[in-house]
Design a protein around this motif. Structure first.
Motif, PDB file in Angstrom:
ATOM      1  N   ASN A  82     -70.734 -34.940 -47.544  1.00  0.00           N
ATOM      2  CA  ASN A  82     -70.063 -33.744 -48.058  1.00  0.00           C
ATOM      3  C   ASN A  82     -71.028 -32.590 -48.278  1.00  0.00           C
ATOM      4  O   ASN A  82     -70.667 -31.432 -48.044  1.00  0.00           O
ATOM      5  CB  ASN A  82     -69.331 -34.082 -49.363  1.00  0.00           C
ATOM      6  N   GLY A  83     -72.250 -32.884 -48.707  1.00  0.00           N
ATOM      7  CA  GLY A  83     -73.230 -31.820 -48.872  1.00  0.00           C
ATOM      8  C   GLY A  83     -73.577 -31.156 -47.550  1.00  0.00           C
ATOM      9  O   GLY A  83     -73.656 -29.923 -47.445  1.00  0.00           O
ATOM     10  N   ALA A  84     -73.754 -31.979 -46.503  1.00  0.00           N
ATOM     11  CA  ALA A  84     -74.077 -31.429 -45.185  1.00  0.00           C
ATOM     12  C   ALA A  84     -72.917 -30.626 -44.624  1.00  0.00           C
ATOM     13  O   ALA A  84     -73.103 -29.519 -44.087  1.00  0.00           O
ATOM     14  CB  ALA A  84     -74.445 -32.568 -44.236  1.00  0.00           C
ATOM     15  N   MET A  85     -71.682 -31.156 -44.765  1.00  0.00           N
ATOM     16  CA  MET A  85     -70.524 -30.458 -44.213  1.00  0.00           C
ATOM     17  C   MET A  85     -70.210 -29.179 -44.972  1.00  0.00           C
ATOM     18  O   MET A  85     -69.687 -28.222 -44.396  1.00  0.00           O
ATOM     19  CB  MET A  85     -69.305 -31.380 -44.220  1.00  0.00           C
ATOM     20  N   ILE A 105     -65.107 -26.836 -35.708  1.00  0.00           N
ATOM     21  CA  ILE A 105     -65.616 -27.258 -37.013  1.00  0.00           C
ATOM     22  C   ILE A 105     -64.572 -28.087 -37.744  1.00  0.00           C
ATOM     23  O   ILE A 105     -64.899 -29.052 -38.452  1.00  0.00           O
ATOM     24  CB  ILE A 105     -66.031 -26.031 -37.848  1.00  0.00           C
ATOM     25  N   GLY A 106     -63.300 -27.731 -37.560  1.00  0.00           N
ATOM     26  CA  GLY A 106     -62.230 -28.495 -38.193  1.00  0.00           C
ATOM     27  C   GLY A 106     -62.207 -29.943 -37.716  1.00  0.00           C
ATOM     28  O   GLY A 106     -62.014 -30.868 -38.509  1.00  0.00           O
ATOM     29  N   VAL A 107     -62.413 -30.154 -36.416  1.00  0.00           N
ATOM     30  CA  VAL A 107     -62.441 -31.509 -35.875  1.00  0.00           C
ATOM     31  C   VAL A 107     -63.643 -32.281 -36.433  1.00  0.00           C
ATOM     32  O   VAL A 107     -63.525 -33.454 -36.810  1.00  0.00           O
ATOM     33  CB  VAL A 107     -62.478 -31.479 -34.332  1.00  0.00           C
ATOM     34  N   ALA A 108     -64.808 -31.623 -36.486  1.00  0.00           N
ATOM     35  CA  ALA A 108     -66.001 -32.282 -37.031  1.00  0.00           C
ATOM     36  C   ALA A 108     -65.787 -32.667 -38.499  1.00  0.00           C
ATOM     37  O   ALA A 108     -66.163 -33.771 -38.933  1.00  0.00           O
ATOM     38  CB  ALA A 108     -67.214 -31.366 -36.899  1.00  0.00           C
ATOM     39  N   VAL A 159     -63.440 -35.744 -38.744  1.00  0.00           N
ATOM     40  CA  VAL A 159     -64.144 -37.007 -38.476  1.00  0.00           C
ATOM     41  C   VAL A 159     -64.955 -37.437 -39.701  1.00  0.00           C
ATOM     42  O   VAL A 159     -64.942 -38.609 -40.103  1.00  0.00           O
ATOM     43  CB  VAL A 159     -65.055 -36.865 -37.241  1.00  0.00           C
ATOM     44  N   ALA A 160     -65.656 -36.472 -40.315  1.00  0.00           N
ATOM     45  CA  ALA A 160     -66.470 -36.780 -41.491  1.00  0.00           C
ATOM     46  C   ALA A 160     -65.616 -37.286 -42.645  1.00  0.00           C
ATOM     47  O   ALA A 160     -65.931 -38.301 -43.279  1.00  0.00           O
ATOM     48  CB  ALA A 160     -67.267 -35.544 -41.912  1.00  0.00           C
ATOM     49  N   ASN A 161     -64.504 -36.593 -42.904  1.00  0.00           N
ATOM     50  CA  ASN A 161     -63.680 -36.959 -44.053  1.00  0.00           C
ATOM     51  C   ASN A 161     -62.900 -38.249 -43.837  1.00  0.00           C
ATOM     52  O   ASN A 161     -62.725 -39.031 -44.776  1.00  0.00           O
ATOM     53  CB  ASN A 161     -62.713 -35.818 -44.390  1.00  0.00           C
ATOM     54  N   VAL A 162     -62.421 -38.487 -42.628  1.00  0.00           N
ATOM     55  CA  VAL A 162     -61.727 -39.754 -42.357  1.00  0.00           C
ATOM     56  C   VAL A 162     -62.697 -40.924 -42.529  1.00  0.00           C
ATOM     57  O   VAL A 162     -62.341 -41.965 -43.095  1.00  0.00           O
ATOM     58  CB  VAL A 162     -61.111 -39.746 -40.947  1.00  0.00           C
ATOM     59  N   SER A 163     -63.926 -40.753 -42.072  1.00  0.00           N
ATOM     60  CA  SER A 163     -64.931 -41.803 -42.225  1.00  0.00           C
ATOM     61  C   SER A 163     -65.192 -42.108 -43.697  1.00  0.00           C
ATOM     62  O   SER A 163     -65.266 -43.274 -44.105  1.00  0.00           O
ATOM     63  CB  SER A 163     -66.236 -41.393 -41.539  1.00  0.00           C
ATOM     64  N   VAL A 164     -65.315 -41.055 -44.510  1.00  0.00           N
ATOM     65  CA  VAL A 164     -65.550 -41.244 -45.943  1.00  0.00           C
ATOM     66  C   VAL A 164     -64.326 -41.883 -46.612  1.00  0.00           C
ATOM     67  O   VAL A 164     -64.461 -42.783 -47.449  1.00  0.00           O
ATOM     68  CB  VAL A 164     -65.899 -39.894 -46.613  1.00  0.00           C
ATOM     69  N   ALA A 165     -63.125 -41.410 -46.235  1.00  0.00           N
ATOM     70  CA  ALA A 165     -61.904 -41.955 -46.832  1.00  0.00           C
ATOM     71  C   ALA A 165     -61.762 -43.448 -46.523  1.00  0.00           C
ATOM     72  O   ALA A 165     -61.384 -44.240 -47.395  1.00  0.00           O
ATOM     73  CB  ALA A 165     -60.687 -41.190 -46.325  1.00  0.00           C
ATOM     74  N   VAL A 172     -56.346 -27.669 -40.900  1.00  0.00           N
ATOM     75  CA  VAL A 172     -57.246 -26.634 -40.391  1.00  0.00           C
ATOM     76  C   VAL A 172     -57.222 -26.595 -38.865  1.00  0.00           C
ATOM     77  O   VAL A 172     -57.181 -25.512 -38.251  1.00  0.00           O
ATOM     78  CB  VAL A 172     -58.689 -26.868 -40.902  1.00  0.00           C
ATOM     79  N   VAL A 173     -57.229 -27.773 -38.242  1.00  0.00           N
ATOM     80  CA  VAL A 173     -57.158 -27.834 -36.776  1.00  0.00           C
ATOM     81  C   VAL A 173     -55.834 -27.242 -36.299  1.00  0.00           C
ATOM     82  O   VAL A 173     -55.792 -26.481 -35.317  1.00  0.00           O
ATOM     83  CB  VAL A 173     -57.315 -29.282 -36.284  1.00  0.00           C
TER      84      VAL A 173
END
Length: 212
Positions: A30-33, A117-120, A123-129, A159-160
């Motif tokens: 989350n910090g990186a995103m 950026i929305g797609v990236a 992917v990040a948030n689904v992985s964390v969830a 967003v996408v």
């Protein structure tokens, strides 16, 4: 049958090494995103991307708070959850305000950067969830972490969709509508977390009074 809300089990789960490891990974992601999406949001002039970037920042701060209170008494974890719920409510109000200003004087955002950026972020948030799914039924603090992650994944899909809408219409309205929906998610999640935390605080106060 296991008791998901017994004090002993809740403390055990809160101090679980895997829980802490998951929080550290979520904090780093989350910090990186936040940094990536905030810059992209300003470059694309997208209010939904900027709102999502603020959400990443809020979540990173919340994960850090959760790491700080993991293993402490239930009352402290409930207070941390209460703080996080109030933060979500404030963030929702801020997003609504910026969306209204953009509606009055903004221009159409750049859809390709928005979508990429929305797609990236999705992917990040689904992985964390997925990583945090196993702790979704814990105490208010654990549930607040899961609710934030779930809401983020939903927001990224929106967003996408907004990027596609901006591309198809050539207007800013899809972006502003999605920003409004993200604000509604913040209000809904924040209110649920506040209610859970308040209930836990009442329970701990009643227990403390009964022991006096």
């Amino acid at each position: 049958m296991a008791c998901n809300h017994c004090a002993s089990e809740t403390v055990s789960r809160a101090t679980d090494v895997r829980w802490r490891q998951a929080l550290w990974v979520a904090l780093a992601v989350n910090g990186a995103m936040f940094a990536v999406e905030l810059g992209a949001g300003f470059m694309a002039d997208s209010k939904s991307l900027q709102a999502d970037a603020l959400d990443f920042f809020s979540d990173a701060a919340n994960y850090a708070i959760s790491l700080g209170v993991a293993g402490l008494a239930l009352a402290w974890r409930a207070r941390a959850a209460l703080f996080k719920g109030l933060t979500l409510l404030l963030m929702g109000a801020y997003v609504i305000g910026t969306a209204v200003l953009a509606a009055l004087q903004g221009s159409a955002p750049e859809p390709f950067l928005m979508g990429g950026i929305g797609v990236a972020a999705l992917v990040a948030n689904v992985s964390v969830a997925i990583m945090l799914f196993r702790w979704r039924a814990g105490d208010a603090n654990m549930q607040s972490v899961w609710i934030c992650s779930r809401n983020d994944a939903i927001a990224n899909i929106a967003v996408v969709a907004a990027a596609l809408g901006v591309f198809g219409t050539g207007t800013r309205w899809p972006d502003l509508v999605v920003a409004g929906l993200m604000a509604a998610l913040s209000f809904s999640g924040g209110w649920r977390i506040v209610r859970l935390a308040a209930a836990e605080l009442r329970t701990t106060e009643a227990h403390a009074s009964a022991q006096r």
